[in-house]
Design an enzyme around this catalytic site. Structure first.
Site, PDB file in Angstrom:
ATOM      1  N   ASP A  69       0.852  -1.196   0.000  1.00 24.84           N
ATOM      2  CA  ASP A  69       0.000   0.000   0.000  1.00 24.84           C
ATOM      3  C   ASP A  69       0.883   1.239   0.000  1.00 24.84           C
ATOM      4  O   ASP A  69       2.102   1.128   0.122  1.00 24.84           O
ATOM      5  CB  ASP A  69      -0.974   0.007   1.188  1.00 24.84           C
ATOM      6  N   ASP A  71       1.540   5.163   1.456  1.00 24.31           N
ATOM      7  CA  ASP A  71       1.232   6.133   2.508  1.00 24.31           C
ATOM      8  C   ASP A  71       1.795   7.491   2.104  1.00 24.31           C
ATOM      9  O   ASP A  71       2.871   7.583   1.520  1.00 24.31           O
ATOM     10  CB  ASP A  71       1.879   5.694   3.830  1.00 24.31           C
ATOM     11  N   ASP A 144       8.728   5.009  13.164  1.00 22.00           N
ATOM     12  CA  ASP A 144       9.255   3.915  13.989  1.00 22.00           C
ATOM     13  C   ASP A 144      10.680   3.513  13.617  1.00 22.00           C
ATOM     14  O   ASP A 144      11.591   3.562  14.438  1.00 22.00           O
ATOM     15  CB  ASP A 144       8.303   2.701  13.985  1.00 22.00           C
TER      16      ASP A 144
HETATM   17  P1  ATP Z   1       3.438  -2.180   5.140  1.00 16.92           P
HETATM   18  O1  ATP Z   1       2.322  -1.246   4.733  1.00 16.92           O
HETATM   19  O2  ATP Z   1       4.174  -2.768   4.011  1.00 16.92           O
HETATM   20  O3  ATP Z   1       3.025  -3.147   6.176  1.00 16.92           O
HETATM   21  P2  ATP Z   1       4.527   0.240   6.250  1.00 16.92           P
HETATM   22  O4  ATP Z   1       5.887   0.581   6.746  1.00 16.92           O
HETATM   23  O5  ATP Z   1       3.991   1.080   5.153  1.00 16.92           O
HETATM   24  O6  ATP Z   1       4.542  -1.283   5.875  1.00 16.92           O
HETATM   25  P3  ATP Z   1       2.198   1.020   7.730  1.00 16.92           P
HETATM   26  O7  ATP Z   1       1.567   0.328   8.881  1.00 16.92           O
HETATM   27  O8  ATP Z   1       1.453   1.159   6.475  1.00 16.92           O
HETATM   28  O9  ATP Z   1       3.589   0.290   7.509  1.00 16.92           O
HETATM   29  O10 ATP Z   1       2.621   2.440   8.281  1.00 16.92           O
HETATM   30  C1  ATP Z   1       3.092   3.474   7.408  1.00 16.92           C
HETATM   31  C2  ATP Z   1       4.235   4.235   8.055  1.00 16.92           C
HETATM   32  O11 ATP Z   1       3.785   4.862   9.255  1.00 16.92           O
HETATM   33  C3  ATP Z   1       5.397   3.371   8.512  1.00 16.92           C
HETATM   34  O12 ATP Z   1       6.283   3.101   7.449  1.00 16.92           O
HETATM   35  C4  ATP Z   1       6.019   4.213   9.591  1.00 16.92           C
HETATM   36  O13 ATP Z   1       6.796   5.242   9.032  1.00 16.92           O
HETATM   37  C5  ATP Z   1       4.804   4.848  10.233  1.00 16.92           C
HETATM   38  N1  ATP Z   1       4.318   4.060  11.390  1.00 16.92           N
HETATM   39  C6  ATP Z   1       3.429   3.054  11.370  1.00 16.92           C
HETATM   40  N2  ATP Z   1       3.201   2.564  12.602  1.00 16.92           N
HETATM   41  C7  ATP Z   1       3.974   3.294  13.441  1.00 16.92           C
HETATM   42  C8  ATP Z   1       4.183   3.314  14.860  1.00 16.92           C
HETATM   43  N3  ATP Z   1       3.546   2.442  15.647  1.00 16.92           N
HETATM   44  N4  ATP Z   1       5.055   4.213  15.359  1.00 16.92           N
HETATM   45  C9  ATP Z   1       5.692   5.097  14.570  1.00 16.92           C
HETATM   46  N5  ATP Z   1       5.537   5.129  13.237  1.00 16.92           N
HETATM   47  C10 ATP Z   1       4.690   4.265  12.668  1.00 16.92           C
HETATM   48 MG    MG Z   2       2.034   0.985   4.366  1.00 20.33          MG
END
Ligand code: ATP
Ligand code: MG
Length: 445
Positions: A69, A71, A144
């Site tokens: 996805d 962001d 994170d």
């Molecule tokens: P994927 O979507 O492939 O699982 P992602 O890294 O994009 O991985 P998401 O859950 O979509 O993960 O979150 C988007 C972004 O938001 C992350 O890459 C991170 O930068 C931030 N993020 C998400 N959860 C947290 C958290 N608990 N604390 C701090 N930052 C976060």
């Molecule tokens: Mg994501």
């Protein structure tokens, strides 16, 4: 070293001087990004807001993969974002984000987070609110992991890196931003995210990032059971469940997530069984076969279910009731920690119940069992148990052969069971009540 990385980018020590990687030095391009995410970013930019692609969208492209996805991070407030898009909804209260929907695709838009004062934290250090807005740099250090804090600007085509994320991607390293313990206390789910990305990307966890995790696992007890379920689903359904399971054990998270399970894992048959269930789910995901979280969750709780079921049977509870009671007890204990939705717990119970029923194959029963909706999952479950070293008198093998057999062969297999004494037990007939006699005489039955 990554193919595309021509220069070494040292970690930016002064956080206010980010490393900028220009378009010639990285593989992210608009072709690889969802059109909808680009649409959102361009509209924000056209209205004089800052906007970037961030998170998995940038990370996974840098790693040569395909993001699941996209962001977006922006300087616009959630209310400003909502005004720009008819298809947008503000969600969350603690962490306001905007979902912009395009058919089935949702673009998640977050406003740059700023640093917050102590008032927004609980006594234990957990963040209660995080709606203080800030600059791009503030936002980067609130994320994170360094590998998740890379920003791509589709107008300049450059990547901005405040935290050394590109370097960490190159070194295959999971590193939390800032002081690990503080960041885990603010949000304990970050520990699970470390595990998820380490397993998914097969990266090492940097030592300061790893060190406090085993000690702080108990913090997950304060996370809502529904958020834990969402995270657990991501952990187990990522196609890397076997690696996740190993890390959950390394970091001593088993009992935090599945209270009571850890003690069972010393028995090789239980440890093997759960490991195989994880591997089998991973293999199915890889082969694009359908998977249900119910199967893997049923496997995780099975050692406890099986033990309780056996205890009840030994105490004289009829088998049909024993498995129901065991399921109720273990499940109600489990959902206090992780909110397993009914649609999954229902299937889990069916898989457990079928384990006993698969032994009763006489007459037409085997045929009837095969027609049951849950037969396939229950059979797979049984085979895994047998492969893991549980002595089931070759029941799994029998079912495999039975399914492959012709009609005559099947009949012969059932006849053979009958001869071997596995046929239906003859019921003792109850003595008929005499119309005017007392019926207490059958109490000894
Ligand atoms: P994927 O979507 O492939 O699982 P992602 O890294 O994009 O991985 P998401 O859950 O979509 O993960 O979150 C988007 C972004 O938001 C992350 O890459 C991170 O930068 C931030 N993020 C998400 N959860 C947290 C958290 N608990 N604390 C701090 N930052 C976060
Ligand atoms: Mg994501």
């Amino acid at each position: 070293m990554l193919k595309w990385l021509k220069d070494r980018f040292g970690r930016s020590t002064q956080s206010n001087t980010p490393v900028i990687i220009d378009r010639d030095n990285h593989p992210v391009s608009r072709k690889l990004i969802s059109r909808n995410a680009l649409k959102v970013i361009y509209r924000l930019l056209d209205h004089d807001h800052e906007a970037y692609l961030v998170g998995g969208g940038v990370r996974d492209i840098l790693l040569g993969g395909r993001p699941k996805d996209f962001d977006v991070a922006t300087s616009a407030t959630p209310e400003q974002v909502k005004k720009l898009f008819g298809n947008a909804r503000i969600i969350g209260r603690r962490f306001k984000i905007v979902h912009v929907r395009f058919g089935r695709e949702i673009i998640e838009v977050t406003t740059f987070r700023g640093s917050h004062d102590g008032k927004s934290k609980s006594d234990a250090g957990m963040l209660l609110r995080d709606n203080v807005y800030g600059s791009l740099e503030d936002d980067a250090i609130r994320r994170d992991l360094t590998i998740n804090a890379l920003y791509y600007n589709p107008k300049t085509f450059a990547i901005t890196d405040y935290t050394g994320g590109v370097d960490d991607i190159d070194h295959e390293c999971i590193r939390i931003i800032g002081d690990a313990e503080t960041r885990y206390r603010e949000d304990p789910v970050r520990m699970l995210r470390v595990i998820r990305f380490a397993a998914k990307l097969d990266f090492d966890v940097e030592s300061k990032t790893a060190r406090p995790i085993a000690r702080l696992g108990y913090l997950l007890e304060d996370v809502s059971s529904s958020r834990l379920f969402d995270e657990l689903l991501k952990l187990l359904m990522s196609g890397h469940a076997a690696a996740v399971w190993e890390l959950l054990q390394t970091y001593q998270f088993v009992d935090v997530l599945f209270p009571g399970l850890n003690g069972y894992l010393e028995a090789p048959q239980h440890a093997n069984f759960i490991e195989r269930a994880m591997q089998s789910t991973d293999a199915r995901i890889k082969a694009d076969k359908p998977v249900t979280p119910a199967f893997i969750l049923a496997a995780l709780l099975w050692p406890m279910i099986e033990r309780r079921n056996n205890q009840l049977i030994q105490a004289g509870t009829p088998a049909v009731e024993a498995i129901r009671i065991a399921s109720d007890e273990i499940m109600s204990q489990q959902i206090k920690r992780i909110a397993i939705p009914k649609r999954f717990s229902f299937v889990m119970r069916e898989i457990w119940e079928m384990q006993g029923r698969l032994a009763n194959r006489h007459g037409k029963r085997a045929y009837r069992l095969m027609e049951q909706k849950r037969f396939r999952a229950a059979y797979d479950f049984l085979v895994l148990r047998e492969e893991a070293g549980v002595d089931l008198d070759n029941l799994g093998v029998w079912w495999t052969e039975f399914q492959d057999a012709s009609e005559e062969e099947r009949e012969a297999m059932i006849q053979a069971l009958q001869r071997a004494g596995n046929g239906p037990k003859k019921r003792r007939r109850r003595p008929r009540r005499k119309p005017n006699g007392n019926s207490k005489g059958n109490a000894s039955e």
